[in-house]
Design a protein around this motif. Structure first.
Motif, PDB file in Angstrom:
ATOM      1  N   THR A 180       0.860  -1.188   0.000  1.00  0.00           N
ATOM      2  CA  THR A 180       0.000   0.000   0.000  1.00  0.00           C
ATOM      3  C   THR A 180       0.890   1.229   0.000  1.00  0.00           C
ATOM      4  O   THR A 180       1.734   1.399   0.885  1.00  0.00           O
ATOM      5  CB  THR A 180      -0.897   0.019   1.253  1.00  0.00           C
ATOM      6  OG1 THR A 180      -1.583  -1.226   1.379  1.00  0.00           O
ATOM      7  CG2 THR A 180      -1.902   1.155   1.180  1.00  0.00           C
ATOM      8  N   ASP A 184      -1.473   7.674  -1.961  1.00  0.00           N
ATOM      9  CA  ASP A 184      -2.937   7.732  -2.087  1.00  0.00           C
ATOM     10  C   ASP A 184      -3.616   6.490  -1.499  1.00  0.00           C
ATOM     11  O   ASP A 184      -4.797   6.257  -1.722  1.00  0.00           O
ATOM     12  CB  ASP A 184      -3.337   7.887  -3.557  1.00  0.00           C
ATOM     13  CG  ASP A 184      -2.728   6.808  -4.456  1.00  0.00           C
ATOM     14  OD1 ASP A 184      -2.121   5.855  -3.911  1.00  0.00           O
ATOM     15  OD2 ASP A 184      -2.834   6.924  -5.680  1.00  0.00           O
ATOM     16  N   HIS A 186      -3.343   3.459  -2.343  1.00  0.00           N
ATOM     17  CA  HIS A 186      -3.749   2.419  -3.288  1.00  0.00           C
ATOM     18  C   HIS A 186      -2.959   1.131  -3.013  1.00  0.00           C
ATOM     19  O   HIS A 186      -1.852   1.171  -2.469  1.00  0.00           O
ATOM     20  CB  HIS A 186      -3.552   2.872  -4.741  1.00  0.00           C
ATOM     21  CG  HIS A 186      -2.144   2.732  -5.238  1.00  0.00           C
ATOM     22  ND1 HIS A 186      -1.161   3.664  -4.983  1.00  0.00           N
ATOM     23  CD2 HIS A 186      -1.552   1.752  -5.984  1.00  0.00           C
ATOM     24  CE1 HIS A 186      -0.023   3.275  -5.551  1.00  0.00           C
ATOM     25  NE2 HIS A 186      -0.231   2.113  -6.146  1.00  0.00           N
ATOM     26  N   GLU A 188      -1.345  -2.653  -4.225  1.00  0.00           N
ATOM     27  CA  GLU A 188      -0.827  -3.481  -5.312  1.00  0.00           C
ATOM     28  C   GLU A 188      -0.375  -4.817  -4.715  1.00  0.00           C
ATOM     29  O   GLU A 188       0.087  -4.862  -3.574  1.00  0.00           O
ATOM     30  CB  GLU A 188       0.362  -2.807  -6.001  1.00  0.00           C
ATOM     31  CG  GLU A 188       0.040  -1.460  -6.645  1.00  0.00           C
ATOM     32  CD  GLU A 188       1.267  -0.823  -7.303  1.00  0.00           C
ATOM     33  OE1 GLU A 188       2.296  -1.535  -7.459  1.00  0.00           O
ATOM     34  OE2 GLU A 188       1.196   0.366  -7.650  1.00  0.00           O
ATOM     35  N   SER A 254      -3.949  12.292   0.580  1.00  0.00           N
ATOM     36  CA  SER A 254      -4.550  10.968   0.738  1.00  0.00           C
ATOM     37  C   SER A 254      -5.857  10.998   1.520  1.00  0.00           C
ATOM     38  O   SER A 254      -6.464   9.963   1.752  1.00  0.00           O
ATOM     39  CB  SER A 254      -3.563  10.030   1.436  1.00  0.00           C
ATOM     40  OG  SER A 254      -3.377  10.442   2.781  1.00  0.00           O
TER      41      SER A 254
END
Length: 346
Positions: A180, A184, A186, A188, A254
């Motif tokens: 993470t 932001d 996000h 993966e 964020s």
């Protein structure tokens, strides 16, 4: 006779106001002038470096750096000019090596001998060391990797194994990991070995490095930033990450929420940190404390089930205070005090 306080900036960038300066620079210049201290802004330009050096060496009693060196192609040249000025007796705010020492992410490794940083914190300056150590670190729990460059959470990754290891002291390179990014929040998914290769971009090049530290779950309660003027805490920013499952980033971008508190509201943290400042200063080269700097902390729980504060990073290159411009008067007073202190010791 030297008498000017010179503020260094660079031209351009999205941090400038309509007048071309950082929004908190001219308030400091004007606050000094109101107190009878001559001050001006000089834009650093590599092509004019010798001219700038000669002028400041002749006229400057002190400089205040308002440049993020990471945004300069000529970073090392700028540092070398500042070193020359300090050697000539110009008071550095901060000294370039203090700027590096307090501002680099590996400050955490340098402070491992204090109670501010866990002893299982590592810095990697080459891929071989990273490949050897990081799988071992990850085997014992979630980690946070921080690149030395970047800002607003870019290149800061929370890394966790998708499946827990059974009796292994090193995660295999084909292990699945969840990553993470603080930029932001996000997510993966990678194989560990592939992710290690991906991170080579953070180690490659000048000043490349990665810091590897334990993930602290209480980051969800917020990051606590001390805003410092030399050895004085002026306010505290409580930065609470967004209320989403994977969020751990404390940046505004964020979705984190910011609250401004007084130092008295965080008296335990402030008193503990101030008591350790002499040791921090010694470990970081014994330079004068930066004029404007910050220290970020995350709550943790010690073995006695008591709260403790873990240092996450420090910043001192070009810390701004655009939301509280009235602090310019306090900064001016600290600049004058630093000049008097240095003049008395000469």
């Amino acid at each position: 006779m030297r008498s000017k306080v010179v503020f260094f900036e660079v031209q351009g960038g999205n941090d400038k106001g309509a007048d071309g300066f950082r929004k908190d620079t001219m308030p400091m210049v004007n606050a000094l002038k109101e107190r009878g201290v001559d001050a001006e802004v000089i834009f650093y330009d590599k092509a004019r470096e010798e001219e700038i050096y000669n002028y400041v060496s002749l006229n400057g009693i002190a400089y205040v750096s308002r440049i993020n060196p990471g945004n300069l192609k000529e970073e090392q040249s700028y540092f070398q000019m500042l070193r020359r000025l300090c050697e000539d007796g110009v008071i550095g705010m901060p000294h370039p090596d203090a700027m590096i020492g307090y501002g680099s992410k590996d400050v955490l490794v340098k402070l491992k001998t204090t109670t501010l940083v866990p002893d299982d914190t590592f810095a990697y300056y080459d891929m071989e060391n990273f490949r050897q150590q990081f799988p071992k670190s990850l085997a014992y729990g979630e980690r946070v990797l921080k690149q030395n460059r970047g800002s607003t959470g870019e290149g800061i990754w929370r890394v966790q194994l998708v499946e827990a290891l059974e009796g292994q002291d090193e995660a295999p390179l084909d292990a699945q990991i969840k990553c993470t990014e603080a930029k932001d929040n996000h997510v993966e998914y990678w194989q560990l070995g592939e992710f290690i290769d991906y991170c080579e971009q953070y180690i490659a090049g000048e000043n490349g490095m990665i810091v590897d530290m334990r993930f602290l779950p209480r980051i969800k309660e917020g990051e606590i930033r001390l805003f410092m003027l030399r050895d004085k805490p002026f306010y505290v920013v409580h930065k609470k990450p967004a209320e989403t499952e994977d969020a751990f980033s404390a940046t505004l971008f964020s979705g984190a929420e910011y609250r401004y508190d007084t130092p008295e509201q965080w008296s335990n943290l402030v008193e503990s940190f101030l008591s350790q400042l002499p040791e921090v200063r010694s470990l970081l080269g014994n330079y004068d404390l930066p004029l404007i700097w910050t220290a970020d902390f995350i709550l943790d729980t010690n073995e006695a089930l008591e709260d403790e504060y873990i240092l996450g990073e420090m910043n001192c290159s070009c810390v701004g205070f655009t939301s509280q411009l009235e602090l310019a008067y306090d900064v001016a007073e600290e600049i004058i005090a630093a000049i008097k202190e240095n003049t008395l010791t000469v």
